[in-house]
Every structure is written in structure tokens, then in C-alpha cells.
Write a protein that holds these residues in place. Structure first.
Motif, PDB file in Angstrom:
ATOM      1  N   ILE A 175      10.859  44.304  39.768  1.00 45.58           N
ATOM      2  CA  ILE A 175      12.018  43.467  39.424  1.00 45.58           C
ATOM      3  C   ILE A 175      12.786  42.850  40.583  1.00 45.58           C
ATOM      4  CG2 ILE A 175      12.374  44.630  37.218  1.00 45.58           C
ATOM      5  CD1 ILE A 175      14.711  46.133  38.490  1.00 45.58           C
ATOM      6  N   CYS A 176      12.348  43.023  41.801  1.00 42.06           N
ATOM      7  CA  CYS A 176      13.093  42.418  42.902  1.00 42.06           C
ATOM      8  C   CYS A 176      13.038  40.895  42.785  1.00 42.06           C
ATOM      9  CB  CYS A 176      12.492  42.850  44.240  1.00 42.06           C
ATOM     10  SG  CYS A 176      13.166  41.996  45.665  1.00 42.06           S
ATOM     11  N   VAL A 177      14.187  40.224  42.912  1.00 42.04           N
ATOM     12  CA  VAL A 177      14.191  38.758  42.855  1.00 42.04           C
ATOM     13  C   VAL A 177      14.223  38.134  44.248  1.00 42.04           C
ATOM     14  CG1 VAL A 177      15.297  38.670  40.590  1.00 42.04           C
ATOM     15  CG2 VAL A 177      16.703  38.555  42.636  1.00 42.04           C
ATOM     16  N   ARG A 178      14.153  38.965  45.269  1.00 42.23           N
ATOM     17  CA  ARG A 178      14.239  38.503  46.646  1.00 42.23           C
ATOM     18  C   ARG A 178      15.486  37.627  46.867  1.00 42.23           C
ATOM     19  NH1 ARG A 178       9.536  39.400  45.189  1.00 42.23           N
ATOM     20  NH2 ARG A 178       9.421  37.477  44.038  1.00 42.23           N
ATOM     21  N   CYS A 179      16.610  38.176  46.397  1.00 43.73           N
ATOM     22  CA  CYS A 179      17.869  37.447  46.574  1.00 43.73           C
ATOM     23  C   CYS A 179      18.395  37.629  47.997  1.00 43.73           C
ATOM     24  CB  CYS A 179      18.909  37.916  45.568  1.00 43.73           C
ATOM     25  SG  CYS A 179      19.500  39.594  45.867  1.00 43.73           S
ATOM     26  N   GLY A 180      17.885  38.659  48.681  1.00 39.73           N
ATOM     27  CA  GLY A 180      18.269  38.839  50.078  1.00 39.73           C
ATOM     28  C   GLY A 180      19.598  39.548  50.301  1.00 39.73           C
ATOM     29  N   ALA A 181      20.218  40.027  49.227  1.00 35.21           N
ATOM     30  CA  ALA A 181      21.510  40.705  49.405  1.00 35.21           C
ATOM     31  C   ALA A 181      21.375  41.949  50.276  1.00 35.21           C
ATOM     32  CB  ALA A 181      22.109  41.075  48.049  1.00 35.21           C
ATOM     33  N   CYS A 182      20.201  42.558  50.229  1.00 29.89           N
ATOM     34  CA  CYS A 182      20.000  43.791  50.996  1.00 29.89           C
ATOM     35  C   CYS A 182      19.621  43.514  52.451  1.00 29.89           C
ATOM     36  CB  CYS A 182      18.901  44.625  50.340  1.00 29.89           C
ATOM     37  SG  CYS A 182      17.327  43.754  50.218  1.00 29.89           S
ATOM     38  N   ALA A 183      19.241  42.276  52.751  1.00 34.06           N
ATOM     39  CA  ALA A 183      18.570  41.990  54.017  1.00 34.06           C
ATOM     40  C   ALA A 183      19.347  42.444  55.254  1.00 34.06           C
ATOM     41  CB  ALA A 183      18.249  40.501  54.118  1.00 34.06           C
ATOM     42  N   PRO A 214      15.292  45.437  54.196  1.00 29.40           N
ATOM     43  CA  PRO A 214      14.786  46.262  53.095  1.00 29.40           C
ATOM     44  C   PRO A 214      13.864  45.490  52.149  1.00 29.40           C
ATOM     45  CG  PRO A 214      17.084  46.733  53.492  1.00 29.40           C
ATOM     46  CD  PRO A 214      16.728  45.612  54.413  1.00 29.40           C
ATOM     47  N   VAL A 215      14.233  44.274  51.829  1.00 27.68           N
ATOM     48  CA  VAL A 215      13.410  43.509  50.882  1.00 27.68           C
ATOM     49  C   VAL A 215      11.993  43.314  51.411  1.00 27.68           C
ATOM     50  CG1 VAL A 215      14.548  41.424  51.740  1.00 27.68           C
ATOM     51  CG2 VAL A 215      13.139  41.277  49.724  1.00 27.68           C
ATOM     52  N   LEU A 216      11.879  43.056  52.692  1.00 29.58           N
ATOM     53  CA  LEU A 216      10.546  42.819  53.236  1.00 29.58           C
ATOM     54  C   LEU A 216       9.795  44.137  53.441  1.00 29.58           C
ATOM     55  CD1 LEU A 216       8.905  40.409  53.739  1.00 29.58           C
ATOM     56  CD2 LEU A 216       9.740  40.243  56.054  1.00 29.58           C
ATOM     57  N   PHE A 260      23.890  47.650  47.658  1.00 30.60           N
ATOM     58  CA  PHE A 260      24.160  46.224  47.540  1.00 30.60           C
ATOM     59  C   PHE A 260      23.225  45.502  46.578  1.00 30.60           C
ATOM     60  CE2 PHE A 260      25.857  47.639  51.568  1.00 30.60           C
ATOM     61  CZ  PHE A 260      27.094  47.024  51.615  1.00 30.60           C
ATOM     62  N   CYS A 261      22.107  46.126  46.248  1.00 34.72           N
ATOM     63  CA  CYS A 261      21.126  45.447  45.404  1.00 34.72           C
ATOM     64  C   CYS A 261      21.622  45.333  43.976  1.00 34.72           C
ATOM     65  CB  CYS A 261      19.803  46.215  45.425  1.00 34.72           C
ATOM     66  SG  CYS A 261      18.619  45.547  44.238  1.00 34.72           S
ATOM     67  N   PRO A 262      21.550  44.126  43.395  1.00 35.97           N
ATOM     68  CA  PRO A 262      22.057  43.961  42.027  1.00 35.97           C
ATOM     69  C   PRO A 262      21.304  44.823  41.010  1.00 35.97           C
ATOM     70  CG  PRO A 262      20.962  41.964  42.808  1.00 35.97           C
ATOM     71  CD  PRO A 262      21.125  42.858  43.982  1.00 35.97           C
ATOM     72  N   TYR A 263      20.123  45.280  41.351  1.00 38.19           N
ATOM     73  CA  TYR A 263      19.386  46.140  40.406  1.00 38.19           C
ATOM     74  C   TYR A 263      19.269  47.557  40.936  1.00 38.19           C
ATOM     75  CZ  TYR A 263      18.367  41.335  39.896  1.00 38.19           C
ATOM     76  OH  TYR A 263      18.530  39.988  39.851  1.00 38.19           O
ATOM     77  N   GLY A 264      19.967  47.849  41.993  1.00 34.06           N
ATOM     78  CA  GLY A 264      19.931  49.200  42.539  1.00 34.06           C
ATOM     79  C   GLY A 264      18.588  49.578  43.122  1.00 34.06           C
ATOM     80  N   ILE A 265      17.780  48.594  43.503  1.00 36.96           N
ATOM     81  CA  ILE A 265      16.486  48.913  44.109  1.00 36.96           C
ATOM     82  C   ILE A 265      16.737  49.718  45.382  1.00 36.96           C
ATOM     83  CG2 ILE A 265      14.441  47.944  45.241  1.00 36.96           C
ATOM     84  CD1 ILE A 265      14.620  45.628  43.236  1.00 36.96           C
ATOM     85  N   ASP A 266      16.085  50.875  45.423  1.00 32.31           N
ATOM     86  CA  ASP A 266      16.382  51.846  46.465  1.00 32.31           C
ATOM     87  C   ASP A 266      15.183  51.963  47.395  1.00 32.31           C
ATOM     88  OD1 ASP A 266      17.221  53.921  47.986  1.00 32.31           O
ATOM     89  OD2 ASP A 266      17.149  55.419  46.395  1.00 32.31           O
TER      90      ASP A 266
END
Ligand code: HEM
Ligand code: SF4
Ligand code: SF4
Lengths: 559, 335
Positions: free
Chosen positions: A107-115, A131-133, A186-192
Motif C-alpha cells: 500500500i505504499c503510495v510513495r508520497c515521500g512523507a517518510c523520506a 525509508p521509502v526507498l 509520519f507515514c499516512p498508513y503507518g508503514i513501519d
């Protein structure tokens, strides 16, 4: 000047010499991603900047597969013949066992909020530490082998082949993540990312690859009960020494109950408290504190480790090491367990222990023997955090405290990642600190509590084998410390974690050597006003006090 | 994938879709295919795909309770727990989810980390992503609800009310819907940040650009129909009512623009279950958000918890008995 401080000042040139880079230079970070797409950038292992592989000996102690001699810069990592199959089967198995893993792959949308939230990216600029990468490294494999679109469309669907280079890349970046969970806030979906890194490390382990800084402690902990491999008599000797030191400083001769059956409480601390210089002071402080409140408790050599490097190894290893706590509590017939100042230990206790090794029905629901407070929040695992225990005592007025005895300390507080983001322990330590110390200044809001930075050395990264990465990862925390040092004259960074005590000291010696590191209960013990105390001019680390202690007086006045 | 390839592949894919619809309707006169069959198939894929994906996620065990705690835990009665950010009950977790889903709570925390000379790290407020995401999602939702007027006769009053609110600030004839502008504006922003922020450009895949172009395409074709090229609204409603009543009719003279719009929407629906857009459903299942942090009070069961090899106290004592004896430590067994 006290011994501790002198030694740390000497360390500044040391790390600078090793690295050949001044703090100013190291903090010049280039955030521009390379021109080449990330899939085309092969991993490089810079000299003196990678973690050494797990040694054969320790792999064997804990029955890990494919033990062998190899080194990250080597061309040939001596992977087992059917490595690809093992890896993919392992992945399939985990996709079926962990909803978190499957969901976070999808479900990651690669919004970059975590970057720009990861300390390793902030301090180093390597885009694969966003983190996203970091997640995409594994997600691209997931797409290629476990999704229809990835199988058909390949690169266009963001998929890529599993190659030896991919394995190397996963190894590199799985060990540049401290599983601190900052990104997940910070991730909108709580991806950890911690969850993904844990799985990635399990997969690498299937191929016999892990780092020695984690596996040796795991092996030693399995055999001797603690990461350092301290044998029971050694621990006993150390404790006797600390008891004597306490007597020399305060005049109090205290008991050190060890492996004592029938005690009310089993006390478990990270093994750093037995040998690390700041941890030792914490132990001395604890001896005094427990003596003062007359606690019926015991230390144990079999559970001489609260920490659990299993958390950095595999879910199975968490359980294998953690099992000792309940086993020892049962054997010693204690009522409940009290846990000391440690970080990841508390992630394991709060999020895994009851599940993997419970139910602890042979123990009683924890009740403070001094205040009668029931620790409702720990009624199933029966394990209470020392900060919860102490805050309750202070609240009930059970401790006579003279905060002015810490007037030589200007403190700030570092929330360790695990108790912060896997537990929510924020107010208890602050309550204690404010009651035992007159000078307390918070670091900026954006980097404390749930947004706290990692020390840079959690999850098996806390070694100077990978010095540059460590110092870069440590940079955000040390930089915020430096900020309050310059603004308020802060000279002590308090924390409640053994890895922090070691790694923050390393980091600060490079980034801000004027600040020392210490535990919260050290200050508590300094501030205790104890009947029968003798006059003294130094604190528990033998640092001179602002005003000598006159027995029975609080802040120089009659109590 | 390089940036250029990701970007252009996605753009060309959407342009190709437009071309397909145009040729299909204008050239090949496949009105029934584009006006009825494809929409039906797309909806079927959407519904079946969504259900399949959700059931698949839900069927995977949740071995550990791993909420990310972003507030004070429940501990001593006099310490104020943050019941939403660190819930200890299912209700608290549900409220946390409401904040996440309706207000994008976590994204609201976003800030920009900047490294200044000194070296000094600073943290600047960065709410644009949150704002654009919120604007985008809500306008999308409202537009979706407004479309109900095509499928229900008579048009329900809540839908009419929404239309009225949406066009409250009249600046043009016909009425301009604020959400139309918001959608296009927000999607354009989301697209531009992907293109111009170097890190975003580095991580973006075709599957990030494609839905944005697709939605932009839907928005633009929709806007063109409404504001610039009048289409036969009566005919369209006849078609949509036919679809909803399972007796598809293809009236004459609707105009190719409508078929393009409908084809893009169908593509979006059919694409949905296979893509990152599944975050819509996934967010509800996220184990770092949707469960309570009460592990120490209430045991969580892992269905696949299995026995492991441990080093027992007895083995430990056997290993070190002599040392322990000499040190005067209590023993279970004297040699
Ligand atoms: C009808 C339901 C939904 C649809 C159709 C939808 C669709 C989308 C789409 C198309 C994007 C654009 C991604 C991009 O920038 O490339 C997106 C992004 C996003 N969505 Fe949703 N979404 C839905 C529900 C939700 C929900 C319930 C949440 C709340 C947690 C959410 C949070 C986000 C966020 C934070 C982004 C990031 C924007 C970005 O990627 O730049 N969405 N969504
Ligand atoms: S914040 Fe979450 S959704 Fe956004 S890129 Fe990071 S992991 Fe993906
Ligand atoms: S868990 Fe921590 S170290 Fe790992 S990617 Fe996230 S922020 Fe970075």
C-alpha cells in the motif's frame, strides 16, 4: 574534572583521526540523488564502513544455517547454491505469516512523507536510506515474484530480478536501519520500516548472513545470559566491587542479592549496567535506591541481560532469548518482575513477551510493596518499568529528594526510540527528572517524544566498525543536544537505554564533546536524602558537587 | 526506471487510452463496447478485486501487536494518557483510525528537515502535502457523490444540496464546481512535486504517475464536457440509468468526449485493485495504527507461535557450577 569527562575529551581527536573528517566536513551532506536510477546503482562497501559478518562460532551456537567466512567487500559472498529459492520461499512464507509485511508491500503510495525523517538519510544523504526507498529494495522483489503485474510488466511495474547484487544491497541497507520506527510516525498508513527491516534481516539470515555485532551477543546471551558473555562469578565480583564503591562514596554498606529465591521482585537490567562506565554508575545508583526503600528483590546472573538482540535477528530469536525472564522468575518464585533502564528491551517486553512466552500465570499482578499501587497496565506480562515504579513512589511522597544535589548537572532528556514509539513512555521519566534536578531543558519539540531521533546505534549498529555511518546516523540527535548545550548550557544528556548510553557517548564525543551521558536513576540516587547519610562532596560518578552534602539538610537548609 | 521513462510511459499510456476510446467510438462505432460492456467489466473487476484483496489481507494472521505509539501510554492513574495517539482500548484505536482516515492525522505531522550551515538541523513546517492530499481526496469523494445524479431518478435531495454548496461561489455560467478546480489543482500539485523535488523524482515509478495522469485525464475530460463542449446530458442520463438498471441503452448523439471520459473512469476502476490505490482499504488494516497498545495488560495470541530451543537454567548451572559455587552463588544442585 571527573574521570569520565576527561576520557571523553580525549576521544574527539580519536574519531576525527580515524575518519579523517571534522564534524563540519562530515555534516556537509549532499542530498542530490545520483543521475542513475536507483536500480542501476550497485551497492558499494566502503573500507571501514560496513558491519562485519557473523562469525562461524556464534552462528553455530544458535544453530544458524550456512555459517561461513566471508566479508562484504568480497566479490563472492559464498551464497548457498539454491540461495534464490531459499530467499523467495522465505519471503512467501513470511507474506503468509505477517499481515504487516504483506500490507506494507502493497500500500505504499510513495508520497515521500517518510523520506527526510530517517536519521541515516538526514546525516548521510544516501537516497537508499530514505525509508521509502529502503522498503522499495525489497518491494521491487516482491513485485517481480509475487504480483501479476510485476511478473508481466517487469521494470515498468517497478519490479526487478533477484540478483546477488540485490542481496548485497539488502544486506547493506538492512544494517543502516536501526528499526527505530521514526518513519512510521509520519507515514499516512503507518508503514513501519522497522517491520520490513526485521523481515529483510530474517531473509538474509536464511542465507547465513547477519552481522557479528548482533549474532555474537545473541550467542553469548543464549549461553551465559548476557550479551557480553560475563560469567556468573564475574558478575558477582563486579557487583561486589560496585557495592564497595558505593560504600566509599556514601558510607552505606548495602546487600547485593543475587539469584536469591523467594524475593518478591526479580530485577532485570541490560548487561551494560554491569560493565559500561555509565551503566555501572546506574547500577551503583540502583543499589543505593533499592537499599533506601528496602526493596525485597534479587538480581539474577541467568537473566543478566534485559536487552534482547534477538529483536535484531529474527522473531524466533526474540522468543528464544526472552524465554529466560519468565523461566527465572518462576524458578526464583518471585511475585513479579521489574525492568531497568533499557530501550529495545522494553519493545520486546511491551510488544512481544506476553505473546511469545506468556501467559505468566505463575506470577502475581504487580503491586508496589511500598505504595500498594497496582500496575494495572502490566497485569498480564507482570513486568513493570523502573520509571513507572519510581514515578509512583515520588508521587506518593515516599522518597525524600533534594534536587539541588544535582545542581552541577544541566540536563536534557533523550527519548529512546523503542520505549517511545513501541510503548509510549514519555511522562514517567520526565516526572522523575523534574523532581530530582533543578535544571532541565527539552530539546526542540520536533525531535523528542514520538518524534525522537535514534542514537544511530540501535538494532545491532552500535559499533565503530561502521564508524562513518554511525556518526552520520547519530548526527541529528547530537545536533539537537548541541543546540540546547549552546542555548542553556546543557552538560548532561539523560536517557533510559543502555545502547544510548554507549552510542550517544560515542556520537557526542565527536559532535558535542562538552556533554556527557547518563541514566535517569543516577540523578535520582544523587538526590536521595537518606537517614544516616554521611557528608560528601562528590556525586555517584565522583564528580564534584556544587554544594557539599550536609546530612539531613535539603538545599543547605534543615529538612 | 529512469525518471523520463516513468513519466513518459505513464503519460503516453493515458494518451493511448484516450486514443483507443476515440478511435473505438468515432472510427469503429463500438459505442456499445465503450458505453456498456467495458464499464460493466471494469466495475466487476473493481468489486471482485477489492473483495479479494481485502479478504486476502484479513486472512493473514496478525502475530504481534505492534502499534506505533505516538502519545503517552496508559500507566499510572495520575499520568494523563493520550487515549487517541496511544489507545489502550478498541474504541480508542477506532477513534485513532477515524482521525487517520478522515483527517490524514499522520501526514499532518509532516515537516521538512533542513540542514543549515553550522551545522544546524532545523525543522520547518510542511503541510502542503497534507493539504493537497486532503483537497484531492475530498474533492474526489464529492465529485463521486455528485455523479449519483446520473444514476438515481429523481435526483436525491442530499445530492442536490451538495451540488448547491459546491457551486456556492458562482463565477461563471454554467455553475463552476469548486471541487472540480480543487481536484485538478491538487492533482497537478501532487504531480509537480513528483517531477520537481529531486527525491520524489528519484523514487517515483510509472505506477505513481499513471494514476495521476489518469485522474487528471478524467478531470479534464469531465470539465471539458461540462464547461466547454456541451454534451447531450439527457442522452447520457438515459445511458447511465440503463446501466444501473441492467438494460443498457446507447442513445445517439452523446459525443465522443463522454466515451473518452467513461473509458478513463473504467480504466481507473479496473486498475484500482491491482495498484497502490488499494491504500484506501489497506489503511484500515494497518497494524501499527488500528490496534490498542495494551499488550502488557491483555495477552495477544499469535496463532503460529511455536516452541523454540532455549538454554535452560539447569543447562546454565551445569555449564558454570564450579564458578558459581566458588563465588558463593546459590545453586539448585550441588555438583
Ligand atoms: C476513495 C478512496 C481513495 C482513493 C481513490 C485514493 C486515491 C489516491 C490517489 C490516486 C493518490 C495519488 C497518489 C500519487 O500522488 O500518485 C492518493 C494519494 C494519497 N492518498 Fe489516497 N485514496 C483514497 C483513500 C485514501 C484514504 C482513506 C487515505 C487516508 C489515510 C488516503 C491517503 C492518501 C495519501 C496520504 C496520499 C498521498 C498523496 C501523494 O501520493 O502524493 N487515501 N490517493
Ligand atoms: S510515508 Fe508511507 S506511503 Fe509515503 S512513501 Fe513513506 S512509506 Fe510510502
Ligand atoms: S526505522 Fe528508523 S532507521 Fe529504519 S528507516 Fe525508519 S527512520 Fe530510518
Amino acid at each position: 574534572m571527573a574521570e569520565v569527562e576527561k576520557k571523553e575529551e580525549r576521544e574527539v581527536p580519536y574519531y576525527e583521526t580515524v575518519l579523517g573528517a571534522s564534524p563540519e566536513k562530515l555534516a556537509t551532506v549532499d542530498y542530490k540523488p545520483p543521475a542513475k536510477p536507483w536500480m542501476d546503482v550497485p551497492p558499494k562497501f566502503k573500507k571501514l564502513d560496513y558491519l562485519n559478518p557473523a562469525k562461524v562460532k556464534w552462528m553455530k551456537v544458535i544453530d544458524l544455517p550456512f555459517p561461513r567466512e566471508w566479508s562484504p567487500p568480497d566479490e563472492d559472498w559464498k551464497l548457498p547454491e539454491n540461495w534464490k529459492e531459499i530467499f523467495l520461499n522465505g519471503m512467501e512464507d513470511r507474506l503468509k505469516r505477517f499481515r504487516s509485511f504483506q500490507l506494507f508491500m502493497d500500500i505504499c503510495v510513495r508520497c515521500g512523507a517518510c523520506a527526510d525523517k530517517c536519521q541515516f538519510f538526514i546525516g548521510g544523504g544516501d537516497p537508499k536510506n530514505m525509508p521509502v526507498l529502503r522498503a522499495e529494495l525489497l518491494r521491487s522483489i516482491y513485485r517481480r515474484y509475487f504480483t501479476t503485474s510485476g511478473k508481466i510488466l517487469g521494470k515498468i511495474a517497478g519490479a526487478r530480478e533477484l540478483t546477488v547484487d540485490v542481496i548485497k544491497e539488502l544486506f547493506k541497507y538492512s544494517f543502516q536501519c536501526t528499526e527505530c520506527r521514526r518513519c512510521s510516525v509520519f507515514c499516512p498508513y503507518g508503514i513501519d520500516m522497522a517491520e520490513i527491516t526485521m523481515i529483510a534481516r530474517e531473509l538474509l539470515l536464511l542465507l547465513g548472513m547477519h552481522v557479528n555485532w548482533a549474532i555474537e551477543p545473541v550467542g553469548k546471551s543464549f549461553l551465559t545470559g548476557n550479551h557480553m558473555g560475563l560469567l556468573p562469578h564475574t558478575i558477582k565480583d563486579f557487583m561486589d566491587e560496585y557495592r564497595d564503591e558505593l560504600e566509599k562514596i556514601t558510607g552505606f554498606k548495602v546487600d547485593v542479592p543475587m539469584n536469591r529465591k523467594g524475593a518478591e521482585i526479580l530485577y532485570i537490567v541490560p548487561s551494560g549496567d554491569f560493565f559500561d562506565e555509565r551503566g555501572v554508575i546506574l547500577t551503583i545508583a540502583t543499589l543505593l535506591y533499592f537499599y533506601h526503600i528496602g526493596l525485597d528483590y534479587t538480581w539474577s546472573t541467568y537473566t543478566s541481560e534485559g536487552g534482547n538482540f534477538g529483536l535484531f535477528t529474527s522473531h524466533e530469536m526474540i522468543k528464544r532469548l526472552n524465554a529466560k525472564m519468565y523461566a527465572e522468575a518462576k524458578r526464583l518464585k518471585v511475585k513479579w518482575i521489574l525492568g531497568g533502564e533499557c530501550g529495545h528491551m522494553w519493545r520486546v517486553i511491551n510488544q512481544y513477551m506476553g505473546t511469545v512466552n506468556g501467559p505468566a500465570d505463575f506470577l502475581e499482578e504487580p503491586v508496589s510493596p511500598i505504595t500498594g499501587t497496582k500496575f494495572e497496565n502490566a497485569k498480564d506480562t507482570k513486568m513493570v518499568h523502573i520509571a513507572e515504579f519510581t514515578a509512583d513512589l515520588i508521587r506518593h511522597g515516599k522518597l525524600k529528594l533534594d534536587p539541588s544535589r544535582n545542581d552541577h548537572v544541566i540536563a536534557t532528556y533523550h527519548d529512546s526510540c523503542n520505549p517511545s514509539r513501541a510503548m509510549g513512555l514519555f511522562e514517567e521519566p520526565r516526572y522523575i527528572i523534574k523532581n530530582v534536578c533543578n535544571n532541565f531543558y527539552e530539546m526542540p519539540e520536533s525531535c523528542i517524544r514520538e518524534k525522537t531521533f535514534c542514537c544511530g546505534g540501535g538494532a545491532g549498529l552500535g559499533t565503530d566498525e561502521q564508524l562513518e555511518t554511525l556518526l552520520r546516523g547519530n548526527f541529528p540527535r547530537s545536533n539537537a543536544t548541541k543546540h540546547v548545550h549552546e542555548k542553556f548550557g546543557v552538560n548532561r544528556l539523560l536517557c533510559m537505554c543502555a545502547i544510548d548510553r554507549a552510542v550517544l557517548s560515542m556520537g557526542l564525543s565527536y559532535w558535542c564533546p562538552q556533554v556527557t551521558v547518563g541514566g535517569v536513576h543516577e540523578l535520582l540516587a544523587n538526590a536521595l536524602v537518606i537517614p544516616g547519610e554521611s557528608p560528601r562532596t562528590v556525586d555517584l560518578r565522583r564528580q564534584p558537587l556544587k554544594r557539599p552534602i550536609t546530612p539531613g539538610k535539603i538545599a543547605g537548609k534543615e529538612a | 526506471m529512469s525518471f523520463g521513462l516513468s513519466f513518459w510511459v505513464s503519460l503516453i499510456a493515458v494518451l493511448a487510452l484516450i486514443l483507443v476510446a476515440w478511435v473505438g467510438v468515432e472510427g469503429a462505432k463500438l459505442n456499445f463496447l465503450f458505453g456498456a460492456i467495458i464499464p460493466y467489466v471494469a466495475i466487476a473487476i473493481f468489486v471482485v478485486g477489492m473483495i479479494y484483496r481485502i479478504l486476502k489481507w484479513a486472512s493473514i494472521p496478525l502475530p504481534f501487536r505492534i502499534p506505533t505509539t505516538t502519545g503517552q501510554q496508559k500507566s499510572l492513574p495520575w499520568i494523563k494518557q493520550n487515549k487517541i495517539e496511544n489507545p489502550s482500548t478498541a474504541l480508542g484505536a477506532a477513534i485513532r483510525m477515524v482521525f487517520e482516515v478522515l483527517l490524514f492525522r499522520s501526514l499532518f505531522r509532516n515537516m521538512r528537515t533542513e540542514l543549515r550551515p553550522g551545522p544546524r538541523l532545523s525543522f520547518a513546517s510542511a503541510k502542503w502535502l497534507w493539504l493537497a492530499a486532503l483537497a484531492f481526496h475530498y474533492s474526489f469523494l464529492i465529485i463521486l457523490i455528485r455523479h449519483l445524479r446520473l444514476f438515481i431518478e429523481p435526483v436525491p435531495s442530499p445530492v442536490k444540496f451538495l451540488e448547491m454548496i459546491d457551486s456556492f461561489f458562482q463565477v461563471w455560467v454554467p455553475l463552476v464546481y469548486i471541487t472540480d478546480l480543487m481536484l485538478i489543482g491538487a492533482v497537478t500539485y501532487l504531480l509537480l512535486r513528483r517531477v520537481f523535488i529531486p527525491q520524489m523524482r528519484y523514487i517515483s515509478l510509472p505506477s505513481d504517475y499513471f494514476p495521476l495522469f489518469l485522474i487528471l485525464g478524467i478531470g479534464i475530460t469531465g470539465g471539458l464536457m461540462r464547461y466547454f463542449y456541451k454534451v447531450n446530458v439527457v442522452g447520457i442520463k438515459e445511458l447511465t440509468m440503463g446501466l444501473i438498471n441492467f438494460s443498457p441503452k446507447i442513445p445517439e448523439g452523446i459525443g465522443v468526449l463522454f466515451y473518452i471520459h467513461l473509458f478513463l473512469v473504467s480504466t481507473l476502476f479496473a486498475y484500482f485493485p491491482f495498484s497502490k490505490l488499494m491504500h484506501m482499504a489497506g489503511v484500515f488494516l494497518s497494524p501499527t495504527r488500528n490496534i490498542a497498545n495494551n499488550n502488557r495488560a491483555k495477552r495477544h495470541i499469535n496463532p503460529w507461535n511455536y516452541p523454540v530451543k532455549v538454554h535452560t537454567y539447569e543447562e546454565y548451572e551445569d555449564d558454570y557450577r564450579e564458578f558459581m559455587k566458588d563465588a558463593g552463588l546459590p545453586l539448585e544442585k550441588e555438583d
